[in-house]
Scaffold this active site. Structure first.
Site, PDB file in Angstrom:
ATOM      1  N   LYS A  37     -20.151 127.521 -77.474  1.00  0.00           N
ATOM      2  CA  LYS A  37     -21.368 127.496 -76.655  1.00  0.00           C
ATOM      3  C   LYS A  37     -22.612 127.645 -77.515  1.00  0.00           C
ATOM      4  O   LYS A  37     -22.596 128.376 -78.500  1.00  0.00           O
ATOM      5  CB  LYS A  37     -21.310 128.635 -75.637  1.00  0.00           C
ATOM      6  CG  LYS A  37     -22.551 128.790 -74.802  1.00  0.00           C
ATOM      7  CD  LYS A  37     -22.289 129.697 -73.628  1.00  0.00           C
ATOM      8  CE  LYS A  37     -23.552 129.990 -72.880  1.00  0.00           C
ATOM      9  NZ  LYS A  37     -24.396 130.987 -73.552  1.00  0.00           N
ATOM     10  N   HIS A  85     -28.909 128.934 -74.380  1.00  0.00           N
ATOM     11  CA  HIS A  85     -28.687 130.279 -73.844  1.00  0.00           C
ATOM     12  C   HIS A  85     -29.764 130.659 -72.834  1.00  0.00           C
ATOM     13  O   HIS A  85     -30.249 131.792 -72.799  1.00  0.00           O
ATOM     14  CB  HIS A  85     -28.607 131.315 -74.969  1.00  0.00           C
ATOM     15  CG  HIS A  85     -27.574 130.994 -76.014  1.00  0.00           C
ATOM     16  ND1 HIS A  85     -26.241 130.887 -75.732  1.00  0.00           N
ATOM     17  CD2 HIS A  85     -27.695 130.723 -77.335  1.00  0.00           C
ATOM     18  CE1 HIS A  85     -25.575 130.577 -76.832  1.00  0.00           C
ATOM     19  NE2 HIS A  85     -26.430 130.457 -77.823  1.00  0.00           N
ATOM     20  N   ARG A 142     -33.356 132.031 -73.978  1.00  0.00           N
ATOM     21  CA  ARG A 142     -33.570 133.462 -74.255  1.00  0.00           C
ATOM     22  C   ARG A 142     -33.487 133.795 -75.735  1.00  0.00           C
ATOM     23  O   ARG A 142     -33.655 134.947 -76.114  1.00  0.00           O
ATOM     24  CB  ARG A 142     -32.550 134.292 -73.481  1.00  0.00           C
ATOM     25  CG  ARG A 142     -32.594 134.056 -71.988  1.00  0.00           C
ATOM     26  CD  ARG A 142     -31.510 134.799 -71.257  1.00  0.00           C
ATOM     27  NE  ARG A 142     -31.748 136.230 -71.243  1.00  0.00           N
ATOM     28  CZ  ARG A 142     -31.100 137.112 -71.990  1.00  0.00           C
ATOM     29  NH1 ARG A 142     -30.178 136.715 -72.837  1.00  0.00           N
ATOM     30  NH2 ARG A 142     -31.379 138.386 -71.899  1.00  0.00           N
ATOM     31  N   SER A 192     -28.354 126.071 -68.990  1.00  0.00           N
ATOM     32  CA  SER A 192     -29.745 126.456 -69.281  1.00  0.00           C
ATOM     33  C   SER A 192     -30.702 125.730 -68.344  1.00  0.00           C
ATOM     34  O   SER A 192     -30.944 124.526 -68.481  1.00  0.00           O
ATOM     35  CB  SER A 192     -30.148 126.189 -70.735  1.00  0.00           C
ATOM     36  OG  SER A 192     -29.326 126.935 -71.612  1.00  0.00           O
ATOM     37  N   VAL A 196     -30.366 125.175 -65.074  1.00  0.00           N
ATOM     38  CA  VAL A 196     -29.831 124.471 -63.900  1.00  0.00           C
ATOM     39  C   VAL A 196     -30.140 125.309 -62.661  1.00  0.00           C
ATOM     40  O   VAL A 196     -29.674 126.448 -62.543  1.00  0.00           O
ATOM     41  CB  VAL A 196     -28.304 124.245 -64.030  1.00  0.00           C
ATOM     42  CG1 VAL A 196     -27.752 123.612 -62.752  1.00  0.00           C
ATOM     43  CG2 VAL A 196     -28.002 123.377 -65.247  1.00  0.00           C
ATOM     44  N   GLY A 205     -26.224 130.401 -65.110  1.00  0.00           N
ATOM     45  CA  GLY A 205     -26.394 131.749 -65.646  1.00  0.00           C
ATOM     46  C   GLY A 205     -27.068 132.641 -64.624  1.00  0.00           C
ATOM     47  O   GLY A 205     -26.439 133.220 -63.739  1.00  0.00           O
ATOM     48  N   ARG A 206     -28.391 132.693 -64.673  1.00  0.00           N
ATOM     49  CA  ARG A 206     -29.104 133.648 -63.835  1.00  0.00           C
ATOM     50  C   ARG A 206     -28.974 133.447 -62.329  1.00  0.00           C
ATOM     51  O   ARG A 206     -28.907 134.444 -61.593  1.00  0.00           O
ATOM     52  CB  ARG A 206     -30.585 133.701 -64.241  1.00  0.00           C
ATOM     53  CG  ARG A 206     -30.781 134.582 -65.442  1.00  0.00           C
ATOM     54  CD  ARG A 206     -32.029 134.261 -66.204  1.00  0.00           C
ATOM     55  NE  ARG A 206     -31.920 132.983 -66.872  1.00  0.00           N
ATOM     56  CZ  ARG A 206     -32.730 132.569 -67.819  1.00  0.00           C
ATOM     57  NH1 ARG A 206     -33.732 133.324 -68.190  1.00  0.00           N
ATOM     58  NH2 ARG A 206     -32.553 131.410 -68.403  1.00  0.00           N
TER      59      ARG A 206
END
Ligand SMILES: Cc1cc2nc3c(=O)[nH]c(=O)nc-3n(C[C@H](O)[C@H](O)[C@H](O)COP(=O)(O)O)c2cc1C
Length: 169
Positions: A35, A59, A62, A91, A93, A113-114
């Site tokens: 990754k 990432h 970040r 990243s 999305v 991710g978030r």
């Protein structure tokens, strides 16, 4: 405490590089995904080392301020290794259209991710499910409105740049 010490030893080891991937490959037959790849040369090297797939990712923006966007890096990486290995992307999305664009540019799937963490913070398991369900619904709507019956129909020919030039070709 042992886990914390192990974490610190691993994540502060700035000497880690692709040679360490070769050693990982020797230690497992499990699928290995690398990754954080943003350059076609690194993707080729990973493929040469027997890595099964990569996640094109910065990432979530970040790490390095102003780093290349993962979506911008995607097409050249897919061109370089798309036939040899699985290429995923993350990243930024956030919407169904984001998923559509990433698939059109050659990603086999995207990762979140978030967004799922926000759902988790707001409503636990139900919140995560709601984030995923909404994203899938928005993706399917984008497909339908773009005339795509299947994921295989989502190709770069479906995209145009803001100035009207095609993305493909
Ligand atoms: C709080 C936080 C911690 C993260 N820690 C790591 C990490 O240790 N290693 C890593 O590869 N990516 C890490 N990431 C990046 C995620 O794995 C993922 O690539 C990113 O969140 C995707 O972008 P998005 O949040 O815009 O969807 C972290 C992301 C967040 C939000």
């Amino acid at each position: 405490m042992a886990a914390v010490q192990r974490f610190i030893r691993t994540f502060s080891k700035t000497s880690l590089d692709l040679d360490d991937v070769a050693s990982l490959r020797e230690h497992t037959r499990l699928p290995l995904l690398l990754k954080g790849v943003l350059h076609a040369d690194d993707a080729r090297r990973a493929a040469d080392l027997g890595v099964d797939g990569i996640v094109v990712s910065n990432h979530g923006g970040r790490r390095v301020d102003g780093a290349l966007g993962a979506l911008d890096a995607l097409p050249t990486i897919v061109e370089a290794v798309g036939e040899r290995m699985t290429v995923l992307m993350d990243s930024g999305v956030r919407t169904g259209a984001d998923v559509f664009r990433a698939l059109a540019l050659g990603a086999q799937a995207v990762c979140l991710g978030r967004p799922y963490v926000y759902g988790l913070a707001l409503a636990g398991r139900r919140g995560v499910r709601e984030v995923i369900d909404n994203l899938v619904a928005a993706f399917e709507l984008t497909m339908a409105l773009s005339g795509c019956r299947t994921v295989a129909d989502i190709t770069a020919e479906r995209l145009v740049r803001a100035d009207g030039r095609p993305v493909a070709g």
